[in-house]
Design a protein around this motif. Structure first.
Motif, PDB file in Angstrom:
ATOM      1  N   GLU A 120       1.066  -1.635  -0.176  1.00 20.44           N
ATOM      2  CA  GLU A 120      -0.124  -0.002   0.226  1.00 20.44           C
ATOM      3  C   GLU A 120       0.868   0.890  -0.158  1.00 20.44           C
ATOM      4  OE1 GLU A 120      -2.541  -0.182   3.202  1.00 20.44           O
ATOM      5  OE2 GLU A 120      -3.321  -1.924   2.934  1.00 20.44           O
ATOM      6  N   GLY A 121       1.113   2.192  -0.884  1.00 21.27           N
ATOM      7  CA  GLY A 121       1.680   3.009  -1.122  1.00 21.27           C
ATOM      8  C   GLY A 121       0.475   4.559  -0.192  1.00 21.27           C
ATOM      9  N   PRO A 122       1.703   5.680  -0.021  1.00 21.77           N
ATOM     10  CA  PRO A 122       0.809   6.806  -0.373  1.00 21.77           C
ATOM     11  C   PRO A 122      -0.726   6.926  -0.902  1.00 21.77           C
ATOM     12  CG  PRO A 122       3.084   7.147  -0.682  1.00 21.77           C
ATOM     13  CD  PRO A 122       2.950   6.541  -1.034  1.00 21.77           C
ATOM     14  N   LEU A 123      -0.684   6.659  -1.983  1.00 24.63           N
ATOM     15  CA  LEU A 123      -1.667   7.078  -3.124  1.00 24.63           C
ATOM     16  C   LEU A 123      -3.932   6.253  -2.502  1.00 24.63           C
ATOM     17  CD1 LEU A 123      -0.786   7.924  -6.737  1.00 24.63           C
ATOM     18  CD2 LEU A 123      -1.384   9.236  -4.748  1.00 24.63           C
ATOM     19  N   HIS A 124      -2.976   5.195  -2.183  1.00 23.07           N
ATOM     20  CA  HIS A 124      -3.757   4.174  -1.142  1.00 23.07           C
ATOM     21  C   HIS A 124      -3.812   4.440  -0.103  1.00 23.07           C
ATOM     22  CE1 HIS A 124      -5.073   0.026  -0.158  1.00 23.07           C
ATOM     23  NE2 HIS A 124      -5.263   0.674   0.664  1.00 23.07           N
ATOM     24  N   GLU A 125      -3.070   5.819   0.592  1.00 19.70           N
ATOM     25  CA  GLU A 125      -4.144   5.903   2.467  1.00 19.70           C
ATOM     26  C   GLU A 125      -5.118   6.881   1.433  1.00 19.70           C
ATOM     27  OE1 GLU A 125      -0.459   6.843   4.620  1.00 19.70           O
ATOM     28  OE2 GLU A 125       0.253   4.421   4.319  1.00 19.70           O
ATOM     29  N   ALA A 126      -4.035   7.897   0.649  1.00 22.75           N
ATOM     30  CA  ALA A 126      -5.428   8.742   0.641  1.00 22.75           C
ATOM     31  C   ALA A 126      -6.475   9.257  -0.254  1.00 22.75           C
ATOM     32  CB  ALA A 126      -4.262  10.364  -0.884  1.00 22.75           C
ATOM     33  N   ASP A 127      -6.977   7.341  -0.854  1.00 24.94           N
ATOM     34  CA  ASP A 127      -7.511   7.588  -1.819  1.00 24.94           C
ATOM     35  C   ASP A 127      -9.181   6.435  -0.321  1.00 24.94           C
ATOM     36  OD1 ASP A 127      -6.793   8.879  -3.278  1.00 24.94           O
ATOM     37  OD2 ASP A 127      -6.092   6.387  -4.745  1.00 24.94           O
ATOM     38  N   GLY A 128      -8.592   6.686   0.769  1.00 24.46           N
ATOM     39  CA  GLY A 128      -8.829   6.138   1.682  1.00 24.46           C
ATOM     40  C   GLY A 128      -8.786   4.365   1.331  1.00 24.46           C
ATOM     41  N   GLY A 129      -7.458   3.870   1.191  1.00 25.57           N
ATOM     42  CA  GLY A 129      -7.483   2.559   0.619  1.00 25.57           C
ATOM     43  C   GLY A 129      -8.379   1.804  -0.228  1.00 25.57           C
ATOM     44  N   ASN A 130      -9.228   2.705  -1.559  1.00 22.98           N
ATOM     45  CA  ASN A 130      -9.594   1.767  -2.359  1.00 22.98           C
ATOM     46  C   ASN A 130      -8.601   2.028  -3.649  1.00 22.98           C
ATOM     47  OD1 ASN A 130     -11.795   1.279  -1.184  1.00 22.98           O
ATOM     48  ND2 ASN A 130     -12.036   3.946  -1.344  1.00 22.98           N
ATOM     49  N   ALA A 145      -3.001 -19.007  -3.344  1.00 22.06           N
ATOM     50  CA  ALA A 145      -2.720 -17.581  -4.753  1.00 22.06           C
ATOM     51  C   ALA A 145      -1.711 -17.499  -4.268  1.00 22.06           C
ATOM     52  CB  ALA A 145      -3.334 -16.002  -4.082  1.00 22.06           C
ATOM     53  N   ALA A 146      -0.936 -17.271  -5.551  1.00 23.71           N
ATOM     54  CA  ALA A 146       0.599 -16.235  -4.864  1.00 23.71           C
ATOM     55  C   ALA A 146       1.111 -15.701  -4.412  1.00 23.71           C
ATOM     56  CB  ALA A 146       0.692 -15.563  -7.188  1.00 23.71           C
ATOM     57  N   PRO A 147       2.404 -15.342  -3.794  1.00 25.51           N
ATOM     58  CA  PRO A 147       3.081 -14.611  -2.723  1.00 25.51           C
ATOM     59  C   PRO A 147       2.611 -13.258  -3.288  1.00 25.51           C
ATOM     60  CG  PRO A 147       4.545 -15.885  -3.769  1.00 25.51           C
ATOM     61  CD  PRO A 147       3.369 -16.161  -4.718  1.00 25.51           C
ATOM     62  N   GLY A 148       1.943 -12.259  -2.410  1.00 22.81           N
ATOM     63  CA  GLY A 148       1.311 -10.854  -2.888  1.00 22.81           C
ATOM     64  C   GLY A 148       0.001 -10.816  -3.104  1.00 22.81           C
ATOM     65  N   ALA A 149      -0.482 -12.397  -2.472  1.00 20.00           N
ATOM     66  CA  ALA A 149      -2.198 -11.954  -2.333  1.00 20.00           C
ATOM     67  C   ALA A 149      -2.743 -10.997  -1.298  1.00 20.00           C
ATOM     68  CB  ALA A 149      -2.524 -13.124  -2.479  1.00 20.00           C
ATOM     69  N   CYS A 150      -3.362 -11.141  -1.380  1.00 14.60           N
ATOM     70  CA  CYS A 150      -4.196  -9.973  -0.280  1.00 14.60           C
ATOM     71  C   CYS A 150      -3.676  -8.802  -0.492  1.00 14.60           C
ATOM     72  CB  CYS A 150      -4.284 -11.139   0.723  1.00 14.60           C
ATOM     73  SG  CYS A 150      -5.436 -12.557   0.263  1.00 14.60           S
ATOM     74  N   LEU A 203       5.720   2.411  -3.939  1.00  9.50           N
ATOM     75  CA  LEU A 203       5.051   2.234  -3.297  1.00  9.50           C
ATOM     76  C   LEU A 203       5.446   3.180  -2.031  1.00  9.50           C
ATOM     77  CD1 LEU A 203       4.565  -1.919  -2.306  1.00  9.50           C
ATOM     78  CD2 LEU A 203       2.535  -0.393  -3.472  1.00  9.50           C
ATOM     79  N   GLY A 204       6.000   4.187  -1.893  1.00  7.73           N
ATOM     80  CA  GLY A 204       6.390   5.018  -1.207  1.00  7.73           C
ATOM     81  C   GLY A 204       7.682   4.735   0.197  1.00  7.73           C
ATOM     82  N   PHE A 205       7.886   3.022   0.006  1.00  2.00           N
ATOM     83  CA  PHE A 205       9.462   3.113   0.339  1.00  2.00           C
ATOM     84  C   PHE A 205      11.033   3.925  -0.081  1.00  2.00           C
ATOM     85  CE2 PHE A 205       6.128  -0.658   0.623  1.00  2.00           C
ATOM     86  CZ  PHE A 205       6.265  -0.811   2.134  1.00  2.00           C
ATOM     87  N   ILE A 206      10.661   3.801  -1.572  1.00  4.04           N
ATOM     88  CA  ILE A 206      12.262   4.374  -1.614  1.00  4.04           C
ATOM     89  C   ILE A 206      11.410   6.232  -2.174  1.00  4.04           C
ATOM     90  CG2 ILE A 206      13.869   4.579  -3.801  1.00  4.04           C
ATOM     91  CD1 ILE A 206      14.129   1.478  -3.791  1.00  4.04           C
ATOM     92  N   ARG A 207      11.549   7.152  -1.273  1.00  2.00           N
ATOM     93  CA  ARG A 207      11.155   8.207  -1.853  1.00  2.00           C
ATOM     94  C   ARG A 207      12.197   8.783  -3.113  1.00  2.00           C
ATOM     95  NH1 ARG A 207      10.243  11.232   3.204  1.00  2.00           N
ATOM     96  NH2 ARG A 207      10.757  10.568   5.277  1.00  2.00           N
ATOM     97  N   VAL A 208      13.629   8.675  -3.382  1.00  2.00           N
ATOM     98  CA  VAL A 208      13.475   9.089  -4.394  1.00  2.00           C
ATOM     99  C   VAL A 208      15.174   7.846  -5.006  1.00  2.00           C
ATOM    100  CG1 VAL A 208      14.534  10.722  -6.363  1.00  2.00           C
ATOM    101  CG2 VAL A 208      13.656  11.185  -4.113  1.00  2.00           C
ATOM    102  N   SER A 234       4.540   3.285   6.813  1.00  2.00           N
ATOM    103  CA  SER A 234       3.259   3.924   7.862  1.00  2.00           C
ATOM    104  C   SER A 234       3.941   1.565   7.502  1.00  2.00           C
ATOM    105  CB  SER A 234       1.955   3.963   7.320  1.00  2.00           C
ATOM    106  OG  SER A 234       1.507   3.302   5.487  1.00  2.00           O
ATOM    107  N   GLN A 235       3.318   0.920   7.039  1.00  2.00           N
ATOM    108  CA  GLN A 235       3.854  -0.147   6.460  1.00  2.00           C
ATOM    109  C   GLN A 235       4.856  -1.199   7.249  1.00  2.00           C
ATOM    110  OE1 GLN A 235       1.127  -2.590   5.490  1.00  2.00           O
ATOM    111  NE2 GLN A 235       0.290  -0.460   5.215  1.00  2.00           N
ATOM    112  N   LEU A 236       5.821  -0.121   7.785  1.00  2.00           N
ATOM    113  CA  LEU A 236       7.344  -0.331   8.700  1.00  2.00           C
ATOM    114  C   LEU A 236       6.901  -0.687  10.181  1.00  2.00           C
ATOM    115  CD1 LEU A 236      10.321   1.109   6.307  1.00  2.00           C
ATOM    116  CD2 LEU A 236       8.889  -0.675   6.665  1.00  2.00           C
TER     117      LEU A 236
END
Length: 440
Positions: A120-130, A145-150, A203-208, A234-236
């Protein structure tokens, strides 16, 4: 728990996939006691929240590499199941003395220990998780399901982030690792590694991410990439910020104007002709030199000669710039692109540091002396050079000042504009992109 730096390096020289590397690290970091017993695919997959397929493929690959031993089940009716145990080779590796603790060991361990880290990246949070609907955990045929599911962060992505955290300073900046080392640590190809880096950026884990340049630009020398990690993503898992943030905006010089200030016109033209990729690398180098000065002198008066600080900066600049030569290999006149390049970079960094101290000391965190400051320069401009927009630089500061706000935005405009926030997370997401704290 021992340092994980050597654990990450255990499989560097082995021809195994990133999934197998991740499974091995998760096994060592989270359930090391299991290495003294037999390992069964389904129970371990359930324990580590991985798919049976990933664990099954990984155990077979690790057995082929000599790290696990296939143990046949005796005296059992029906089709024998597969059990594995640690080989003596792996146990000997784990018994070796470990090095010093990593700066971000707890974050690296979390990447291997905690399944509930979501993509989940910053835009996910800004859009209320949608931002995107989560994939189903079970396929139509009933298989996991494959790794990364859910929406969980996948194994390869975690491996790359863990490798970068191994080399990051306290502000999350990585400058000392090349692509070859990252490929060896993660088991990814060059194309797959670039894909994962782009994913971590999105996803925002790397800023730049500032891509390095090849020896096609400089004779016999490659310049490594620079990664600015977001340690407070937020995911750390941490509620209290690890670093403070100071955003400063003013009507200052552009990137190219700062790089070429004081140079003769012909040298300026030659420098600019190197192209955007090289100029971006050089500008971030200047930001690093300025960060070095600010880290050692924040809170002191302006105009001072910093004692022994110039010598340390001179050494840093010379070590890096002596490799950056132009011309054709073998030419006797191949050298710096312009005479006096190290002196020029020193002057640019010195003037920038002095300016920031003059404008910011007293405005932010009175009486606070940070251990480390890292500048994130303004994002690459979308408009033409010479426009009158505000120039932005963001300062990542370690540690967080006590009993003070951890995020400050200061716009140096008529009448002044200064706002304080509890943390960077309280900033508007679009502003974080504008300030260079995130990259689209």
């Amino acid at each position: 728990m021992e340092s994980v730096s050597e654990l990450l390096a255990l499989s560097e020289d082995l021809e195994i996939s990133s999934d197998s590397r991740f499974f091995l690290q998760a096994l060592i970091c989270r359930e090391q006691a299991l290495l003294t017993t037999s390992i069964k695919v389904k129970p371990v997959a359930k324990l580590l929240c991985l798919t049976d397929r990933l664990v099954g493929d990984a155990t077979r690959e690790l057995a082929e590499a000599g790290l696990l031993v296939n143990k046949k089940q005796a005296c059992k009716v029906g089709r024998p199941g597969q059990e594995y145990e640690a080989s003596q080779y792996l146990l000997d590796l784990l018994a070796q003395p470990r090095g010093s603790t990593l700066a971000h060991q707890e974050l690296v361990l979390r990447l291997f220990n905690e399944p509930e880290i979501y993509a989940e990246g910053p835009l996910h949070e800004a859009d209320g998780g949608n931002e995107k609907a989560a994939r189903k955990q079970i396929r139509k045929d009933g298989r996991p399901a494959a790794p990364g599911a859910c929406g969980r962060l996948g194994a390869a992505t975690r491996m790359v982030l863990a490798a970068l955290l191994t080399f990051a300073d306290q502000c999350g900046v990585v400058t000392v690792v090349g692509e070859a080392k990252l490929r060896a640590m993660t088991g990814l190809s060059s194309v797959a590694l670039k894909h994962q880096v782009k994913r971590l950026v999105s996803l925002g884990f790397i800023r730049v991410h500032v891509p390095g340049v090849s020896n096609g630009f400089f004779v016999g020398a490659k310049v490594r990439s620079t990664y600015y990690l977001n340690l407070d993503h937020s995911q750390l898992g941490e509620q209290h910020p690890r670093c403070a943030v100071l955003v400063y905006a003013e009507a200052g010089p552009s990137r190219n104007e700062r790089l070429t200030s004081g140079l003769p016109p012909d040298v300026t033209g030659a420098l600019l002709s190197l192209g955007p990729a090289v100029l971006d690398v050089l500008y971030h180098k200047v930001a690093r030199y300025t960060s070095h000065l600010l880290s050692l002198t924040w809170g002191e008066g302006q105009g001072e000669k910093y004692g022994n600080v110039p010598a340390s900066l001179d050494g840093m600049i010379f070590r890096e710039l002596e490799q950056l030569k132009v011309g054709k290999p073998g030419q006797s006149d191949a050298g710096y692109y312009w005479p006096g390049a190290p002196d020029h970079f020193f002057e640019v960094a010195f003037e920038w540091a002095e300016h920031l101290k003059k404008r910011l000391n007293g405005k932010a965190w009175p009486g606070y002396k940070p251990k480390l400051i890292r500048l994130i320069p303004e994002p690459k401009p979308r408009l033409e050079e010479g426009d009158d927009r505000l120039r932005v630089v963001s300062l990542i500061v370690y540690p967080v000042p006590e009993n003070q706000k951890a995020c400050i935005v200061y716009k140096d405009v008529r009448g002044g504009f200064l706002r304080e926030f509890d943390s960077e997370a309280d900033l508007n997401v679009r502003n974080r992109y504008e300030f260079g704290l995130l990259t689209e």
